[in-house]
Structures are given as C-alpha cells and as structure tokens.
Design a protein around this motif. Sequence first.
Motif, PDB file in Angstrom:
ATOM      1  N   ALA A  30       1.264  -1.594   0.234  1.00 49.62           N
ATOM      2  CA  ALA A  30      -0.696  -0.105  -0.075  1.00 49.62           C
ATOM      3  C   ALA A  30       0.872   0.956  -0.046  1.00 49.62           C
ATOM      4  N   VAL A  31       1.697   1.331   0.797  1.00 41.73           N
ATOM      5  CA  VAL A  31       2.861   2.384   0.861  1.00 41.73           C
ATOM      6  C   VAL A  31       3.622   2.634  -0.224  1.00 41.73           C
ATOM      7  N   LYS A  32       4.244   1.599  -0.656  1.00 41.79           N
ATOM      8  CA  LYS A  32       4.907   2.253  -2.762  1.00 41.79           C
ATOM      9  C   LYS A  32       4.146   2.332  -3.427  1.00 41.79           C
ATOM     10  N   ILE A  33       2.065   1.470  -3.690  1.00 40.04           N
ATOM     11  CA  ILE A  33       1.601   2.113  -4.849  1.00 40.04           C
ATOM     12  C   ILE A  33       1.327   3.586  -4.829  1.00 40.04           C
ATOM     13  N   SER A  34       1.046   4.231  -3.333  1.00 39.04           N
ATOM     14  CA  SER A  34       0.477   5.630  -2.695  1.00 39.04           C
ATOM     15  C   SER A  34       1.844   6.022  -2.825  1.00 39.04           C
ATOM     16  N   ALA A  35       3.003   5.785  -2.471  1.00 39.80           N
ATOM     17  CA  ALA A  35       4.643   6.680  -2.342  1.00 39.80           C
ATOM     18  C   ALA A  35       4.294   8.081  -4.367  1.00 39.80           C
ATOM     19  N   PRO A  36       4.017   7.621  -4.963  1.00 36.50           N
ATOM     20  CA  PRO A  36       4.273   8.828  -6.085  1.00 36.50           C
ATOM     21  C   PRO A  36       3.345   9.546  -6.092  1.00 36.50           C
ATOM     22  N   ILE A  37       1.907   9.382  -5.878  1.00 37.77           N
ATOM     23  CA  ILE A  37       0.826  10.296  -5.331  1.00 37.77           C
ATOM     24  C   ILE A  37       1.260  11.350  -4.091  1.00 37.77           C
ATOM     25  N   VAL A  38       1.686  10.743  -3.090  1.00 33.76           N
ATOM     26  CA  VAL A  38       2.302  11.265  -1.892  1.00 33.76           C
ATOM     27  C   VAL A  38       3.675  12.397  -1.872  1.00 33.76           C
ATOM     28  N   ILE A  39       4.483  12.209  -3.037  1.00 35.32           N
ATOM     29  CA  ILE A  39       5.410  12.964  -3.245  1.00 35.32           C
ATOM     30  C   ILE A  39       4.973  13.923  -3.816  1.00 35.32           C
ATOM     31  N   ALA A  40       4.138  12.905  -5.092  1.00 34.53           N
ATOM     32  CA  ALA A  40       3.641  14.898  -6.003  1.00 34.53           C
ATOM     33  C   ALA A  40       2.835  15.713  -5.332  1.00 34.53           C
ATOM     34  N   VAL A  41       1.870  15.356  -4.622  1.00 42.96           N
ATOM     35  CA  VAL A  41       0.848  16.042  -3.758  1.00 42.96           C
ATOM     36  C   VAL A  41       2.058  17.211  -2.730  1.00 42.96           C
ATOM     37  N   LEU A  42       2.544  16.237  -1.828  1.00 39.89           N
ATOM     38  CA  LEU A  42       3.647  16.892  -1.169  1.00 39.89           C
ATOM     39  C   LEU A  42       4.905  17.886  -1.437  1.00 39.89           C
ATOM     40  N   THR A  43       4.807  17.792  -3.632  1.00 41.29           N
ATOM     41  CA  THR A  43       5.987  18.605  -3.618  1.00 41.29           C
ATOM     42  C   THR A  43       4.517  20.323  -3.583  1.00 41.29           C
ATOM     43  N   ALA A  44       3.942  19.785  -4.577  1.00 40.97           N
ATOM     44  CA  ALA A  44       2.782  21.060  -4.613  1.00 40.97           C
ATOM     45  C   ALA A  44       2.667  21.518  -3.425  1.00 40.97           C
TER      46      ALA A  44
END
Length: 254
Positions: free
Chosen positions: A177-191
């Motif tokens: 679950a963490v690996k699948i959601s990691a790209p979205i979490v990183i992109a939103v955190l960058t925003a």
Amino acid sequence: MPFSIESFFFILGRMSGLFLSAPIFSNRQVPVRVKALMVVIISATLAYFVPVNYPADLDSPAYYLAALFLEMFIGYTIGIVAYTVFAAIQLAGQIMDMQMGFGIVNVVDPQSGTQIPLMGNFIQLMALLMYLAIDGHHYLLQAIVQSYQVVPVMGLHLTGSFYDLIVKISVYMFVIAVKISAPIVIAVLTADIAMGFIARTVPQMNVFIVGLPLKILVGLITLFILLPVYIWVFNVLFVRFFTYLDQVIMTMGL
C-alpha cells in the motif's frame, strides 16, 4: 472416475469457503442463489475428475461435520490470501485520497459492499480488470483442485510455518500500500511545499483556496501518467501473491 457423493460434499465445502472470501466469487452484487447454484455446479463437475482422499472412519455425523467445516476453512483461507492484494490496493487508494483531499468522498465497493475512498475504488477496479485478464479466478479454481494433492480431507495441519506466512502476507499488504501510493504522496507533498513558498513570497494569494484544487489536479495528473506503471505493478503483485497462495497450501498440508 465415477461420481462420488462424499467427494461432492467435501468439494462443495471447500468451494463454499472460496466463494465466501475470494475476489469476484464473493461479489455481493451477485445474488446468493446464483452463487449457491454456481458452487453446486462447479463442485458436481469437479467430483467427476478430482480424486478426493478421505479417511474411512467418517461414519460419525460429528466427524463428518468437522470435516466439512475444515474444508470450508481451507477454501476460505485460499480465497482470503487472493483478496489480500486487493485490500492492499484499496488501502493505497485511501492513502492517496487523504493526501489529495478526497478523504470524505466515499463510494460503495461492489466486492465487499462497504464504503471505500474514491481513488481506492478506481485503482481497485483497474486491478480487478487485470485480475480477470490474467485469468486469476481460474487460477483459484485450479488451486482448489490441486490443494487435494497436498491437503486431503481431515489432513489440515496448522503449524508455526502457516502462521508465520500469514503474518508475512499481512505485513506485506501494508508495504504494498505504501509503495503504490508513494508517487502520488510525493507529488502532492511537492505541491504543498510549492504552495508554502508561494504563500511566503505572495502573501496576498489565498493558498487555502488555490491549494486544494491544485493538489487534486497534481494527484490526478500523476495518476494518469503512471497508469501503465501501475498496470505492470498489479501484474507483478498477482504473480507474487499466487506464489504466496501455493506456499500457504503447502504449509497447510505439512
């Protein structure tokens, strides 16, 4: 081989457990009568071809009921291992929703009949299509058939290896679950970080009004860019969990 009524009932028990937990088979949108008819038809068909070994001392009704209960448990365990990968994908969608601002938006999951997050429903349906494309539901039926070669009737043994493997699969579900959601979490955190810099440099801008739709936009764009990658990841996950399923069946027969 001739039809055996005892083999039919034992296969019926193991198949019933599978239909209670396995993806597709446990879909609550399918009427119970239809699923019951499917279980009976599949079990009657397999009774002609699957050699079912069972002890000769099952004349007592208590032993017979105990054997049927164990058969249902074996089928349920096979189904729940296959369902674990969908639970991990659903959890990944929930993490995505919390970061994107969809935390209060829920839809009804047709598999379990419960409310799940919006993105969780989307990627779970995508994973379900991939599961059907690789004939995962056929693999579960094949696993039921081959399980009689390893775990005969009244031959269930729940050793420490079985429990260790179940714990390992459960822990791996959260890792997935963490690996699948990691790209979205990183992109939103960058925003979020970018909006923080904008709030410091342009105090007149209301970042709370601009930030929420921006996070949704960034999350959706990242998701659609990574769709081919997610499809490949889902295929890899299904193959790995089918390997786990074979290991679980082997540990139940030790």
